[in-house]
Each structure stands twice: as C-alpha cells, then as structure tokens.
Design an enzyme around this catalytic site. Structure first.
Site, short mmCIF file in Angstrom:
data_model
loop_
_atom_site.label_atom_id
_atom_site.label_comp_id
_atom_site.label_asym_id
_atom_site.label_seq_id
_atom_site.Cartn_x
_atom_site.Cartn_y
_atom_site.Cartn_z
N HIS A 128 69.10 100.15 -66.03
CA HIS A 128 69.24 98.78 -65.52
C HIS A 128 70.06 97.99 -66.56
CE1 HIS A 128 67.88 94.67 -64.48
NE2 HIS A 128 67.48 95.17 -63.33
N ASP A 205 62.07 101.19 -71.25
CA ASP A 205 62.13 100.14 -70.25
C ASP A 205 61.11 100.53 -69.18
OD1 ASP A 205 62.57 98.76 -67.92
OD2 ASP A 205 64.75 98.98 -67.95
N GLN A 208 59.75 99.65 -64.16
CA GLN A 208 59.36 100.38 -62.95
C GLN A 208 58.36 101.48 -63.27
OE1 GLN A 208 60.33 99.35 -60.02
NE2 GLN A 208 62.00 97.99 -60.61
N LYS A 231 56.41 92.65 -61.23
CA LYS A 231 56.63 93.89 -60.49
C LYS A 231 55.32 94.63 -60.22
CE LYS A 231 61.31 94.38 -62.06
NZ LYS A 231 62.24 94.10 -60.97
N CYS A 371 71.68 96.00 -60.19
CA CYS A 371 71.82 95.82 -61.66
C CYS A 371 72.02 97.15 -62.37
CB CYS A 371 70.62 95.09 -62.26
SG CYS A 371 70.39 93.44 -61.61
N1 PMP Z 1 64.53 97.42 -65.91
C1 PMP Z 1 64.33 97.87 -64.69
C2 PMP Z 1 64.34 99.35 -64.43
C3 PMP Z 1 64.13 96.96 -63.64
O1 PMP Z 1 63.93 97.41 -62.40
C4 PMP Z 1 64.12 95.59 -63.92
C5 PMP Z 1 63.95 94.55 -62.81
N2 PMP Z 1 64.73 94.79 -61.69
C6 PMP Z 1 64.31 95.17 -65.23
C7 PMP Z 1 64.51 96.11 -66.20
C8 PMP Z 1 64.30 93.73 -65.60
O2 PMP Z 1 63.04 93.18 -65.39
P1 PMP Z 1 62.85 91.61 -65.42
O3 PMP Z 1 63.88 91.04 -64.51
O4 PMP Z 1 61.45 91.40 -64.93
O5 PMP Z 1 63.04 91.18 -66.83
#
Ligand code: PMP
Length: 416
Positions: A128, A205, A208, A231, A371
C-alpha cells in the site's frame, strides 16, 4: 453471540450494525468495501456515546473526576488493544491516527537518526502507498536506498528474491501482512527470520492483518506492527503502533508538543516515557475507547470464527466468479492463501463502470488502484474492481454482486 457450527451466523450478527440496514439506490445495501473501512456495531457506537456523555475530559492532565475517568478509560483501552496483537506490554503500544501514521512514525523517528547513505530499505511491489511513500521520503532525507521484492504470477511474495536482495546494507524490511489489493497473506514469520539473518529491523503493515487474522506479534518476531481501528469495526482516526520497548526507548520523538515531555526549558527539553513520548497533543481519546470496544466485540465473535467465515465467503466468491469466462480474478487461487479480498476484471468494462453499475443496485465495491499503483503496473492493469468481506457479509450478498456483474457483462461484453 450467534454462531453456526462452523463459525458466524452473519444474518443474526448483522442486526447489530445499524448502517447495514438501509436502502441504497432503491435496493438493500450490500456493503463489500470492507478493506477500505468497516461498519460499526452498536457496542462501538454506544461506547463512543457513553464516553462523550459521561467521561469526556482531557487525559493525563486534570486532577478532577472526569479527567481521571477519561485517563482510566484511555489507558484501559491501550491494554485492550495491546492484547489484540498479544503485545508483551501495553506501554509498547503507541496511539496513532492509523496505520499510515504508525509507519511514518517509525520511518521518521527511527529512520532519520539511524539511516545513512548506502543503507537499504526493502519493501515489496504489492505495498500500500502507506508502506512505500514514508520510506521514499526518508530515503530522500538520509540518502538510503529503497529496494523491492517482486511477486510471482499468482500474487505471492517472491521469498527467493527477498533472500537475494537482503545484504549487510539492509537496515529495514517493511512488509504488509496482507495485501489490501489482492488479499495475499504474506509469510511474516519467514520474512522476519530472513531479515534477522542480516540484522535488519522488521516493520509490518498490519492494516489488513489485525482485522482478519489472529495476530501475535511475539510469535511473528517482528520489531514493529501498525494497524488501524476503522478496519476492524472501530472508529476512524485511531490506530496503534506496537514496537519493541528497547527500540521505542532509543528513538527520538516523532512530533513535539504537550503530553510528550518531562521537563521543558526555553532552550531544551526532556521527554516523557514511552509510549507518551510519541503522543504529542490531545489524543483521540474517544477513538481509543471506541477501538477497545471494537476489540471486545471481535473477541466475542471469535478470531478463528472470523477467519473461517472470511475463507468461506472468499471461496464462494471465487467459485462463483470463476464460473464466468469473462471475469479474471487476481491474486492467489486458493481462498486459504488470502484474506477476504477478491479483486477482478470484467472483460471489456472499466472498473469504474463496474462499480457504478453495482452502486446503482445498492452494491458497494471499490474500483481503482487501491493505493497500490506499483502493484497495478506489475499486474499490467491500471485499476481493478475489488470486493472485500467482513464478519457481517453473507453468501447471498455475493450472489447479488454476481447477478449485477451479469448486467455489466450484458452492457459491455459485446464490445470486448
Ligand atoms: N496498509 C494497507 C494494506 C491498507 O489497506 C491501508 C488502508 N487502506 C493502509 C495501509 C492505511 O491505513 P489507514 O488509512 O487506516 O492509515
């Protein structure tokens, strides 16, 4: 908590989620955008309301009753959220705005004082942007260099390449636990073991990972694990970063301000103990309380049940979509190798058109690059359609999505 023999009964459980009970564009809502954010159960909404109605005050400051209650609730929430990832001590859990801030915190607070020209940071092609851009920025400040590891054609991390990329120049390996775009579950323990052979730190990270898999940071062996409340049924704007105590102790603050200091003089200051050293300013107190309520809720549902339910939904979606020759599914072919994420392409139809037609029938999926632009390039597409599941989704909802995809194919199929 309602359960079937194998796990969750979503038809009963979804009664607890007010947002799921609405008509959207003339049809009952089907919410399949859980990798973006999840809906909130009444228990979380009640916890937020209760906090603001009874205990609202600033934390760690006042001598008065409400401030004491707010501080107690805030610190009790830290213990609860720490337990979700089996952190050895709640003082190692820093409140953040979410995963993005957690990774930025490590990149800046550790990276700026420890990285030098010639050092290397390793990420994967499926990260991401939250686990890519902070490292690019810190590389820009320090002269360190970013390396990446590819995936195979089924969307799995190339561990053989990781071995090749690692060297005594590697200082950090930062990897997503689960891909938000294609659902791949990465073998974090193996990655950590490989990183350790060259003495590199490991950042996970967990955006997920924490919501969908049983997570034990001690068993994973990583140095940092970042995740987000929203999430996993919690509020937006609150997340947690777990880090090993000795590392957090050795790091400079990420931001300066109130709450994070010990003694302040005009010229210089000293810092509060971890984790407060990294929590400048008034934190998201109600958010933390709501996050803890989400953890309570999910514990009650059961971590293994959550996982089993998602595997079953994923299997159902992949079976149904797999019957359609005009659909291409991305990512690992086995439902067990992914979390509840199924990304696909409908022949001849742009993902935005797919999502728009589904939306016109009340079905929420996500379309775009999610993203993960480097991953889209690697897959040879500019965007995908993505359905992502959580505890309250049903097979009937997936069937509705598949029916709507037939409509999409009816419109675009002949132009393919
Ligand atoms: N890493 C991953 C794999 C994600 O799916 C997301 C959220 N889409 C993020 C990081 C970022 O999370 P947040 O927007 O809650 O900071």
């Amino acid at each position: 908590m309602p359960r079937t023999v194998t796990g969750i009964d979503p038809t009963v459980l979804r009664e607890e989620f007010p947002a799921l009970h609405q008509v959207v564009n003339g049809d009952p809502l089907v919410y399949l955008d859980n990798a973006a954010t999840t809906q909130k159960p009444r228990a979380v909404l009640d916890a937020l309301r209760h906090f603001y109605e009874h205990d609202n005050a600033n934390v760690h400051r006042g001598i008065h009753e409400l401030s004491r209650r707010a501080t107690d609730a805030f610190e009790a929430a830290r213990i609860r959220v720490a337990s979700w990832v089996n952190a050895p001590n709640a003082s190692e859990v820093v409140w953040t705005r979410g995963t993005t801030e957690g990774i930025n915190l490590v990149a800046y607070a550790w990276g700026l004082s420890n990285l030098r020209k010639g050092d290397e940071i390793v990420v994967s092609v499926m990260e991401h942007h939250s686990n890519l851009i902070p490292w690019q920025l810190v590389c820009g400040h320090t002269g360190a260099r970013l390396r990446h590891v590819d995936i195979d054609d089924q969307g799995r991390l190339r561990l053989d390449q990781l071995e090749d990329v690692l060297s005594d120049r590697t200082r950090i390996v930062s990897i997503g636990h689960v891909s938000n775009s294609i659902g791949t579950i990465n073998p974090v323990r193996e990655i950590v073991d490989l990183a350790k052979t060259v003495g590199a730190l490991t950042v996970v990270d967990g955006a997920q990972g924490a919501p969908h898999l049983p997570v034990d940071v001690q068993a994973l062996g990583c140095d940092f694990y970042a995740f987000s409340g929203h999430k996993m049924c919690g509020p937006t704007g609150i997340g947690a970063l777990w880090g090993k105590r000795e590392l957090l102790d050795s790091m400079e603050p990420y931001q300066g301000g109130g709450e994070m200091i010990s003694v302040v003089r005009l010229e210089e200051s000293t810092w509060a103990e971890v984790p407060h050293k990294f929590e400048a300013g008034t934190p998201n107190i109600a958010g933390a309380v709501g996050f803890a309520a989400a953890v309570d809720y999910l514990e009650d549902v059961g971590r293994d049940a959550i996982r089993r339910h998602e595997v079953e939904l994923t299997r159902h979606a992949m079976d149904r979509l797999g019957e359609l020759p005009w659909i291409r599914i991305f990512g690992p072919p086995e439902p067990e190798a992914r979390s509840g994420v199924v990304a696909f392409e409908v022949e001849g139809a742009h993902p935005h058109d797919v999502a728009t037609i589904l939306d016109s029938e009340g079905i929420a999926i996500r379309a775009g690059h999610h993203c993960t632009q480097p991953l889209m390039r690697r897959l040879g597409v500019s965007a995908t359609s993505r359905a992502s599941f959580y505890i309250y989704n049903t097979e009937a909802e997936i069937d509705r999505m598949v029916r709507a995809l037939h409509t999409v194919h009816g419109i675009f199929g002949t132009h393919a």
